[in-house]
Design a protein around this motif. Structure first.
Motif, PDB file in Angstrom:
ATOM      1  N   SER A  20       0.817  -1.225   0.000  1.00  0.00           N
ATOM      2  CA  SER A  20       0.000   0.000   0.000  1.00  0.00           C
ATOM      3  C   SER A  20       0.848   1.272   0.000  1.00  0.00           C
ATOM      4  O   SER A  20       0.440   2.297  -0.555  1.00  0.00           O
ATOM      5  CB  SER A  20      -0.958   0.002   1.194  1.00  0.00           C
ATOM      6  N   ILE A  21       2.037   1.210   0.606  1.00  0.00           N
ATOM      7  CA  ILE A  21       2.902   2.396   0.629  1.00  0.00           C
ATOM      8  C   ILE A  21       3.442   2.666  -0.775  1.00  0.00           C
ATOM      9  O   ILE A  21       3.459   3.815  -1.236  1.00  0.00           O
ATOM     10  CB  ILE A  21       4.064   2.219   1.640  1.00  0.00           C
ATOM     11  N   ALA A  22       3.870   1.614  -1.473  1.00  0.00           N
ATOM     12  CA  ALA A  22       4.348   1.759  -2.860  1.00  0.00           C
ATOM     13  C   ALA A  22       3.233   2.306  -3.747  1.00  0.00           C
ATOM     14  O   ALA A  22       3.466   3.181  -4.583  1.00  0.00           O
ATOM     15  CB  ALA A  22       4.844   0.419  -3.394  1.00  0.00           C
ATOM     16  N   HIS A  23       2.013   1.804  -3.549  1.00  0.00           N
ATOM     17  CA  HIS A  23       0.863   2.279  -4.324  1.00  0.00           C
ATOM     18  C   HIS A  23       0.593   3.762  -4.051  1.00  0.00           C
ATOM     19  O   HIS A  23       0.317   4.532  -4.978  1.00  0.00           O
ATOM     20  CB  HIS A  23      -0.387   1.457  -3.993  1.00  0.00           C
ATOM     21  N   LEU A  74       7.008   9.313 -13.293  1.00  0.00           N
ATOM     22  CA  LEU A  74       6.881   8.023 -12.622  1.00  0.00           C
ATOM     23  C   LEU A  74       7.353   6.964 -13.594  1.00  0.00           C
ATOM     24  O   LEU A  74       6.890   6.904 -14.741  1.00  0.00           O
ATOM     25  CB  LEU A  74       5.421   7.783 -12.218  1.00  0.00           C
ATOM     26  N   ALA A  75       8.293   6.119 -13.145  1.00  0.00           N
ATOM     27  CA  ALA A  75       8.883   5.136 -14.054  1.00  0.00           C
ATOM     28  C   ALA A  75       9.015   3.776 -13.385  1.00  0.00           C
ATOM     29  O   ALA A  75       9.167   3.679 -12.164  1.00  0.00           O
ATOM     30  CB  ALA A  75      10.254   5.626 -14.520  1.00  0.00           C
ATOM     31  N   ALA A  76       8.956   2.727 -14.209  1.00  0.00           N
ATOM     32  CA  ALA A  76       9.119   1.360 -13.708  1.00  0.00           C
ATOM     33  C   ALA A  76       9.638   0.475 -14.836  1.00  0.00           C
ATOM     34  O   ALA A  76       9.288   0.679 -15.998  1.00  0.00           O
ATOM     35  CB  ALA A  76       7.794   0.833 -13.170  1.00  0.00           C
ATOM     36  N   ILE A  77      10.451  -0.506 -14.472  1.00  0.00           N
ATOM     37  CA  ILE A  77      11.090  -1.370 -15.462  1.00  0.00           C
ATOM     38  C   ILE A  77      10.942  -2.847 -15.087  1.00  0.00           C
ATOM     39  O   ILE A  77      10.849  -3.181 -13.911  1.00  0.00           O
ATOM     40  CB  ILE A  77      12.580  -0.968 -15.623  1.00  0.00           C
ATOM     41  N   CYS A  78      10.913  -3.701 -16.098  1.00  0.00           N
ATOM     42  CA  CYS A  78      10.857  -5.166 -15.934  1.00  0.00           C
ATOM     43  C   CYS A  78       9.482  -5.589 -15.396  1.00  0.00           C
ATOM     44  O   CYS A  78       8.480  -5.350 -16.038  1.00  0.00           O
ATOM     45  CB  CYS A  78      12.010  -5.618 -15.042  1.00  0.00           C
ATOM     46  N   ILE A  79       9.429  -6.203 -14.213  1.00  0.00           N
ATOM     47  CA  ILE A  79       8.121  -6.582 -13.663  1.00  0.00           C
ATOM     48  C   ILE A  79       7.518  -5.446 -12.828  1.00  0.00           C
ATOM     49  O   ILE A  79       6.352  -5.484 -12.456  1.00  0.00           O
ATOM     50  CB  ILE A  79       8.166  -7.886 -12.827  1.00  0.00           C
ATOM     51  N   ALA A  80       8.331  -4.403 -12.552  1.00  0.00           N
ATOM     52  CA  ALA A  80       7.868  -3.303 -11.693  1.00  0.00           C
ATOM     53  C   ALA A  80       6.687  -2.497 -12.249  1.00  0.00           C
ATOM     54  O   ALA A  80       5.927  -1.940 -11.452  1.00  0.00           O
ATOM     55  CB  ALA A  80       9.034  -2.377 -11.343  1.00  0.00           C
ATOM     56  N   PRO A  81       6.469  -2.430 -13.583  1.00  0.00           N
ATOM     57  CA  PRO A  81       5.259  -1.727 -14.030  1.00  0.00           C
ATOM     58  C   PRO A  81       3.973  -2.312 -13.440  1.00  0.00           C
ATOM     59  O   PRO A  81       2.965  -1.615 -13.333  1.00  0.00           O
ATOM     60  CB  PRO A  81       5.306  -1.881 -15.556  1.00  0.00           C
ATOM     61  N   ARG A  82       4.028  -3.571 -13.033  1.00  0.00           N
ATOM     62  CA  ARG A  82       2.838  -4.155 -12.396  1.00  0.00           C
ATOM     63  C   ARG A  82       2.504  -3.434 -11.088  1.00  0.00           C
ATOM     64  O   ARG A  82       1.327  -3.346 -10.706  1.00  0.00           O
ATOM     65  CB  ARG A  82       3.038  -5.655 -12.148  1.00  0.00           C
ATOM     66  N   ILE A  83       3.521  -2.909 -10.411  1.00  0.00           N
ATOM     67  CA  ILE A  83       3.278  -2.138  -9.181  1.00  0.00           C
ATOM     68  C   ILE A  83       2.397  -0.930  -9.521  1.00  0.00           C
ATOM     69  O   ILE A  83       1.431  -0.637  -8.824  1.00  0.00           O
ATOM     70  CB  ILE A  83       4.616  -1.661  -8.549  1.00  0.00           C
TER      71      ILE A  83
END
Length: 197
Positions: free
Chosen positions: A108-111, A124-133
Motif C-alpha cells: 500500500s505504501i508503494a501504491h 513516474l517510471a518502472a522497469i521489468c516486472i515493476a510496471p505491475r506495481i
C-alpha cells in the motif's frame, strides 16, 4: 581599459551561466525504489550511473536500511525507507525490477507513492516486472505501458494498453521491458526531466 572590462564581463557571464545550468541539475532529485532481495542489478546501476553523470542526485529507497542484494550479486544499501518517502522532494520516482519487485505488487505504501507521483505531476517510471506495481496502484488505467512480457496480461487486467515495446512513454509515465532496455529507459527519463520546467 574598456576591452579588459568586456573580457571580465564575458568571463563572469560564462561562469554565471554554467553554474546556473549545473545548479538546476543538482537541484533535481531522483528516487529509485529497490527490493530488499533480488532487484535486477542493471536496472538500478545503469540508470543510476546515467542520472548521476547528468548531475542529478539519486536517492535509493527500500523496505529496510540493511544492504539489499541484486540478482547478479550487487549489494546496495538504501538511504531511506519507503514509508519515509516524501514525493514532493523528487522530480522522478523510479521502481526497479527484478523478481524481488514482487514485494511491492500489493504494498500500500508503494501504491500511495505511485498515486501521489501522478497527482503531483512527477515523472513516474518502472522497469521489468515493476510496471505491475503501477498497474496494481491503478495509475496505468487507460495508459500505454510495457513490461517484462510475462506481466503483460496483468497490466491489461488493470486497464493498461500493453505494447510490448522496450520502452514506452505515456505522459509522465515511463515503463520498460527489462534489463536490456535499462539504458534507453534511463535516457528517456533524463529527456523528460530536461523538458519539464
Amino acid at each position: 581599459m574598456r576591452k579588459i572590462c568586456k573580457i571580465f564581463l564575458s568571463i563572469f557571464l560564462i561562469i554565471l551561466f554554467s553554474s546556473s545550468i549545473s545548479l538546476s541539475k543538482i537541484n533535481k532529485k531522483i528516487l529509485m525504489i529497490i527490493a530488499q532481495q533480488n532487484f535486477r542489478d542493471e536496472e538500478l546501476l545503469i540508470p543510476k550511473k546515467l542520472f548521476e553523470k547528468e548531475g542529478y542526485s539519486v536517492v535509493i529507497a527500500g523496505t529496510s536500511l540493511k544492504p539489499a542484494k541484486g540478482m547478479l550479486g550487487a549489494v546496495v544499501t538504501p538511504q531511506i525507507l519507503i514509508d519515509q518517502v516524501r514525493v514532493d522532494e523528487y522530480d522522478a520516482i523510479v521502481f526497479v525490477g527484478g523478481v524481488g519487485a514482487k514485494e511491492y505488487f500489493n504494498n500500500s505504501i508503494a501504491h500511495k507513492i505511485a498515486k501521489e507521483a501522478v497527482s503531483k505531476n512527477k515523472i513516474l517510471a518502472a522497469i521489468c516486472i515493476a510496471p505491475r506495481i503501477l498497474a496494481e496502484a491503478g495509475v496505468l488505467k487507460g495508459k500505454k505501458a510495457t513490461c517484462w512480457a510475462e506481466e503483460g496480461k496483468n497490466l491489461e487486467r488493470k486497464g493498461a494498453y500493453y505494447t510490448g515495446r522496450p520502452v514506452e512513454v505515456d505522459g509522465n509515465i515511463v515503463t520498460a521491458s527489462g534489463p536490456q532496455a535499462a539504458e534507453e529507459f534511463a535516457k528517456t527519463i533524463i529527456k523528460l526531466l530536461k523538458t519539464k520546467k
